[in-house]
Design a protein around this motif. Structure first.
Motif, PDB file in Angstrom:
ATOM      1  N   GLY A  64       0.744  -1.152  -0.110  1.00  0.00           N
ATOM      2  CA  GLY A  64      -0.028   0.012  -0.156  1.00  0.00           C
ATOM      3  C   GLY A  64       0.710   1.163  -0.081  1.00  0.00           C
ATOM      4  O   GLY A  64       0.503   2.212  -0.839  1.00  0.00           O
ATOM      5  N   TRP A  65       1.774   1.373   0.772  1.00  0.00           N
ATOM      6  CA  TRP A  65       2.765   2.333   0.879  1.00  0.00           C
ATOM      7  C   TRP A  65       3.537   2.614  -0.575  1.00  0.00           C
ATOM      8  O   TRP A  65       3.673   3.479  -1.066  1.00  0.00           O
ATOM      9  CB  TRP A  65       3.729   2.260   1.816  1.00  0.00           C
ATOM     10  CG  TRP A  65       3.331   2.724   3.151  1.00  0.00           C
ATOM     11  CD1 TRP A  65       2.752   1.855   4.150  1.00  0.00           C
ATOM     12  CD2 TRP A  65       3.246   4.026   3.703  1.00  0.00           C
ATOM     13  NE1 TRP A  65       2.271   2.579   4.933  1.00  0.00           N
ATOM     14  CE2 TRP A  65       2.692   3.872   5.140  1.00  0.00           C
ATOM     15  CE3 TRP A  65       3.620   5.122   3.236  1.00  0.00           C
ATOM     16  CZ2 TRP A  65       2.135   4.903   5.670  1.00  0.00           C
ATOM     17  CZ3 TRP A  65       3.399   6.419   4.152  1.00  0.00           C
ATOM     18  CH2 TRP A  65       2.642   6.229   5.348  1.00  0.00           C
ATOM     19  N   VAL A  66       3.789   1.499  -1.350  1.00  0.00           N
ATOM     20  CA  VAL A  66       4.574   1.369  -2.679  1.00  0.00           C
ATOM     21  C   VAL A  66       3.441   2.144  -3.612  1.00  0.00           C
ATOM     22  O   VAL A  66       3.859   2.922  -4.494  1.00  0.00           O
ATOM     23  CB  VAL A  66       4.772   0.189  -3.097  1.00  0.00           C
ATOM     24  CG1 VAL A  66       5.226   0.277  -4.427  1.00  0.00           C
ATOM     25  CG2 VAL A  66       5.898  -0.350  -2.027  1.00  0.00           C
ATOM     26  N   PHE A  67       2.212   1.918  -3.648  1.00  0.00           N
ATOM     27  CA  PHE A  67       1.180   2.604  -4.295  1.00  0.00           C
ATOM     28  C   PHE A  67       0.995   4.026  -3.979  1.00  0.00           C
ATOM     29  O   PHE A  67       1.251   4.815  -4.877  1.00  0.00           O
ATOM     30  CB  PHE A  67      -0.219   1.707  -4.209  1.00  0.00           C
ATOM     31  CG  PHE A  67      -1.306   2.542  -4.856  1.00  0.00           C
ATOM     32  CD1 PHE A  67      -1.364   2.531  -6.361  1.00  0.00           C
ATOM     33  CD2 PHE A  67      -2.134   3.666  -4.159  1.00  0.00           C
ATOM     34  CE1 PHE A  67      -2.527   2.920  -6.845  1.00  0.00           C
ATOM     35  CE2 PHE A  67      -3.087   4.222  -4.841  1.00  0.00           C
ATOM     36  CZ  PHE A  67      -3.276   3.739  -6.433  1.00  0.00           C
ATOM     37  N   ARG A  68       1.311   4.360  -2.715  1.00  0.00           N
ATOM     38  CA  ARG A  68       1.098   5.932  -2.472  1.00  0.00           C
ATOM     39  C   ARG A  68       2.245   6.561  -2.872  1.00  0.00           C
ATOM     40  O   ARG A  68       1.991   7.875  -3.250  1.00  0.00           O
ATOM     41  CB  ARG A  68       1.150   6.146  -0.818  1.00  0.00           C
ATOM     42  CG  ARG A  68      -0.325   5.210  -0.330  1.00  0.00           C
ATOM     43  CD  ARG A  68      -0.244   5.518   1.404  1.00  0.00           C
ATOM     44  NE  ARG A  68      -1.389   4.774   1.902  1.00  0.00           N
ATOM     45  CZ  ARG A  68      -1.453   4.704   3.198  1.00  0.00           C
ATOM     46  NH1 ARG A  68      -0.724   5.403   4.073  1.00  0.00           N
ATOM     47  NH2 ARG A  68      -2.524   4.022   3.600  1.00  0.00           N
ATOM     48  N   ILE A  69       3.331   6.195  -2.847  1.00  0.00           N
ATOM     49  CA  ILE A  69       4.717   6.839  -3.374  1.00  0.00           C
ATOM     50  C   ILE A  69       4.554   7.103  -4.779  1.00  0.00           C
ATOM     51  O   ILE A  69       4.449   7.963  -5.415  1.00  0.00           O
ATOM     52  CB  ILE A  69       5.821   6.059  -2.974  1.00  0.00           C
ATOM     53  CG1 ILE A  69       6.040   6.100  -1.534  1.00  0.00           C
ATOM     54  CG2 ILE A  69       6.867   6.592  -3.450  1.00  0.00           C
ATOM     55  CD1 ILE A  69       6.200   7.306  -0.570  1.00  0.00           C
ATOM     56  N   ILE A  70       4.189   5.886  -5.464  1.00  0.00           N
ATOM     57  CA  ILE A  70       3.943   5.992  -7.128  1.00  0.00           C
ATOM     58  C   ILE A  70       2.823   6.647  -7.602  1.00  0.00           C
ATOM     59  O   ILE A  70       3.151   7.680  -8.442  1.00  0.00           O
ATOM     60  CB  ILE A  70       4.077   4.583  -7.584  1.00  0.00           C
ATOM     61  CG1 ILE A  70       5.318   3.817  -7.365  1.00  0.00           C
ATOM     62  CG2 ILE A  70       3.898   4.453  -9.197  1.00  0.00           C
ATOM     63  CD1 ILE A  70       5.399   2.179  -7.775  1.00  0.00           C
ATOM     64  N   ASP A  71       1.706   6.789  -6.897  1.00  0.00           N
ATOM     65  CA  ASP A  71       0.845   7.341  -7.234  1.00  0.00           C
ATOM     66  C   ASP A  71       0.930   9.275  -7.086  1.00  0.00           C
ATOM     67  O   ASP A  71       0.543   9.689  -7.659  1.00  0.00           O
ATOM     68  CB  ASP A  71      -0.625   7.142  -6.210  1.00  0.00           C
ATOM     69  CG  ASP A  71      -1.859   7.823  -6.929  1.00  0.00           C
ATOM     70  OD1 ASP A  71      -2.173   7.871  -8.147  1.00  0.00           O
ATOM     71  OD2 ASP A  71      -2.443   8.517  -6.112  1.00  0.00           O
ATOM     72  N   GLY A  72       1.550   9.413  -5.941  1.00  0.00           N
ATOM     73  CA  GLY A  72       1.878  10.656  -5.825  1.00  0.00           C
ATOM     74  C   GLY A  72       3.009  11.298  -6.878  1.00  0.00           C
ATOM     75  O   GLY A  72       3.117  12.386  -7.231  1.00  0.00           O
ATOM     76  N   ILE A  73       3.886  10.157  -7.469  1.00  0.00           N
ATOM     77  CA  ILE A  73       4.848  10.738  -8.265  1.00  0.00           C
ATOM     78  C   ILE A  73       4.102  10.964  -9.665  1.00  0.00           C
ATOM     79  O   ILE A  73       4.624  11.964 -10.538  1.00  0.00           O
ATOM     80  CB  ILE A  73       5.960   9.686  -8.493  1.00  0.00           C
ATOM     81  CG1 ILE A  73       6.941   9.522  -7.050  1.00  0.00           C
ATOM     82  CG2 ILE A  73       7.131  10.049  -9.597  1.00  0.00           C
ATOM     83  CD1 ILE A  73       7.835   8.325  -7.361  1.00  0.00           C
ATOM     84  N   THR A  74       3.027  10.074  -9.842  1.00  0.00           N
ATOM     85  CA  THR A  74       2.617  10.276 -11.216  1.00  0.00           C
ATOM     86  C   THR A  74       1.663  11.453 -11.170  1.00  0.00           C
ATOM     87  O   THR A  74       1.236  12.124 -12.207  1.00  0.00           O
ATOM     88  CB  THR A  74       1.491   9.130 -11.476  1.00  0.00           C
ATOM     89  OG1 THR A  74       0.593   9.003 -10.541  1.00  0.00           O
ATOM     90  CG2 THR A  74       2.405   7.921 -11.584  1.00  0.00           C
ATOM     91  N   LYS A  75       1.226  12.127 -10.014  1.00  0.00           N
ATOM     92  CA  LYS A  75       0.525  13.202  -9.933  1.00  0.00           C
ATOM     93  C   LYS A  75       1.292  14.611  -9.821  1.00  0.00           C
ATOM     94  O   LYS A  75       0.990  15.679  -9.470  1.00  0.00           O
ATOM     95  CB  LYS A  75      -0.319  13.129  -8.788  1.00  0.00           C
ATOM     96  CG  LYS A  75      -1.445  12.290  -8.836  1.00  0.00           C
ATOM     97  CD  LYS A  75      -2.185  12.125  -7.739  1.00  0.00           C
ATOM     98  CE  LYS A  75      -3.462  11.077  -7.739  1.00  0.00           C
ATOM     99  NZ  LYS A  75      -4.304  11.015  -6.469  1.00  0.00           N
ATOM    100  N   GLY A  76       2.616  14.506  -9.905  1.00  0.00           N
ATOM    101  CA  GLY A  76       3.722  15.699  -9.999  1.00  0.00           C
ATOM    102  C   GLY A  76       4.399  15.833  -8.684  1.00  0.00           C
ATOM    103  O   GLY A  76       5.141  16.807  -8.412  1.00  0.00           O
ATOM    104  N   LEU A  77       4.206  14.807  -7.799  1.00  0.00           N
ATOM    105  CA  LEU A  77       4.805  15.111  -6.318  1.00  0.00           C
ATOM    106  C   LEU A  77       6.248  14.668  -6.394  1.00  0.00           C
ATOM    107  O   LEU A  77       6.490  13.951  -7.113  1.00  0.00           O
ATOM    108  CB  LEU A  77       4.034  14.447  -5.300  1.00  0.00           C
ATOM    109  CG  LEU A  77       2.591  14.813  -4.966  1.00  0.00           C
ATOM    110  CD1 LEU A  77       2.105  14.046  -3.733  1.00  0.00           C
ATOM    111  CD2 LEU A  77       2.559  16.364  -4.551  1.00  0.00           C
ATOM    112  N   VAL A  78       6.916  15.745  -5.879  1.00  0.00           N
ATOM    113  CA  VAL A  78       8.475  15.366  -5.608  1.00  0.00           C
ATOM    114  C   VAL A  78       8.749  14.075  -4.740  1.00  0.00           C
ATOM    115  O   VAL A  78       8.383  14.185  -3.685  1.00  0.00           O
ATOM    116  CB  VAL A  78       9.589  16.723  -5.558  1.00  0.00           C
ATOM    117  CG1 VAL A  78      10.810  16.278  -5.435  1.00  0.00           C
ATOM    118  CG2 VAL A  78       9.189  17.546  -6.792  1.00  0.00           C
TER     119      VAL A  78
END
Length: 419
Positions: free
Chosen positions: A207-221
């Motif tokens: 679940g934490w892996v998904f959160r990190i990758i989902d944030g990157i795809t939305k433009g988060l550093v």
């Protein structure tokens, strides 16, 4: 009782205007305002305040004290009534504002006219279509606009403005788009993240892996991606070195030992003392406060040591926490226990003999065959009996299977039926 006598006993009736109730805030407010207006018109000067009591209002209108108070409150909230105190607490001075009432009535009537016209336009319109000598009449219903159309609906007193519809464009084949150059690099990054969160002992690492990758795809550093492309272990650049740590996450040994000894002196077991001390030093706020107190203690100990040296003491006293202690690890403990005896080893409970014994017993139970013909050998039982865990299991199994003919004599597994 005759009807005429009955009506005389009822007294005078109070006037009630339903439309006035819409403006004043309710039926009780409308009845009270009409009474006050009538009392004010009976005065010599129509601009004078009306002096009246609660009992008089109740006798005139039938409104209780609670209903009167609520009616006055609603009228004053709409600026239709003014109230002031007098010397006598039983008498009230009230002044109904006729001008404010007229203005509110005009606004109400105008809005009512708009509603009526809108309703008339929404009625069924009849369109006559001529077809030769006959006339065909068709009823066409004009439907109101959808509530999600975003049109201003001023007639609705609860929802004056309709919310705009929320629309989100979604691609038919949604994929994670990020800074990775290839699917292979993206998969490698996911596996690195998953391994990092597993090592951290975090629940639900996927679940934490998904959160990190989902944030990157939305433009988060993400510092995880920066560490990944630079070849740095994940999380390394995010560590913070505190004042009481030699390196991030590693406190000074003397400071940690001091906290451990604190809980040991309070009667806590050593394992509990170590856990509590480690938890305290991971807390940045609590750890900072404890570190400041530890520095003060060290400063006092240093002053005492300097004075002792000046007095000729060769080796001043230092607390036990300042003495060097060897690092305790799993390997060092296992080596010491193995040197004492194999039965004390931590790994002895996973010996092959014990595993073989359990496998043989499971096979016997699953196949439900004769226990005597499939009984484990004495050598395997004796080998497993040398470990603490195996000793318990062997004693239990021998007690549950007397048909094997085995017993334990002088800490040895022997055959009680040698023939």
């Amino acid at each position: 009782m005759k009807l005429g006598v009955f009506w005389r006993l009822l007294g005078n009736s109070a006037v009630y205007y339903p439309k006035l109730a819409k403006v004043t805030g309710g039926v009780t407010a409308a009845v009270l305002f009409c009474l006050l207006f009538q009392k004010q018109s009976e005065l010599e000067n129509p601009h004078d305040w009306v002096k009246i009591t609660v009992d008089e209002i109740e006798s005139e209108t039938g409104l209780s004290y609670t209903e009167q108070r609520l009616a006055r409150k609603r009228l004053m909230e709409r600026s239709l009534l003014k109230q002031r105190l007098v010397d006598d607490v039983k008498i009230m001075e009230l002044w109904p504002d006729i001008d404010a009432l007229e203005q509110r009535l005009e606004e109400f009537l105008q809005s009512n006219c708009l509603v009526t016209s809108a309703q008339n336009q929404a009625q069924v319109q009849v369109i006559s279509q001529s077809n030769g000598s006959s006339t065909k009449t068709t009823a066409v219903e004009l439907l109101e606009s959808s509530p999600t159309s975003g049109i201003n609906n001023k007639n609705d007193k609860f929802f004056h403005w309709q919310r705009q519809p929320i629309a989100m464009k979604v691609t038919p084949n949604y994929q994670f788009n990020g800074p990775w150059n290839s699917p292979e690099q993206f998969e490698e990054f996911q596996r690195a993240l998953l391994e990092h969160f597993k090592n951290k002992g975090i629940d639900n690492p996927a679940g934490w892996v998904f959160r990190i990758i989902d944030g990157i795809t939305k433009g988060l550093v993400s510092p995880f991606w920066d560490e990944f492309i630079q070849g740095i272990p994940l999380g390394e650049s995010q560590k913070v070195k505190r004042d009481w740590e030699i390196e991030p996450g590693v406190p000074y040994p003397a400071f940690r030992e001091e906290r451990i000894q604190y809980y040991v002196q309070k009667g806590e077991p050593l394992e509990t003392a170590v856990a509590k001390a480690s938890s305290e030093l991971r807390d940045p706020v609590l750890g900072k406060d404890l570190w400041e107190g530890f520095l003060r203690k060290c400063d006092r100990i240093a002053d005492d040591a300097i004075r002792a040296k000046n007095l000729g003491v060769t080796t001043p006293y230092l607390p036990p926490s300042f003495t060097d202690k060897p690092q305790v690890s799993k390997e060092s403990v296992m080596n010491k226990l193995s040197a004492i005896g194999p039965q004390f080893s931590l790994a002895s409970s996973k010996s092959d003999d014990l595993i073989n014994l359990s496998v043989e017993q499971q096979k016997v139970e699953d196949k439900d065959v004769d226990y005597i013909s499939n009984a484990p050998t004495i050598d395997s039982l004796q080998s497993a009996y040398q470990t603490p865990m195996g000793r318990t299991i062997v004693e239990k199994q021998i007690a549950e299977h007397p048909e094997w003919g085995y017993g334990i004599v002088d800490d040895e597994v022997v055959d009680l039926i040698p023939f």
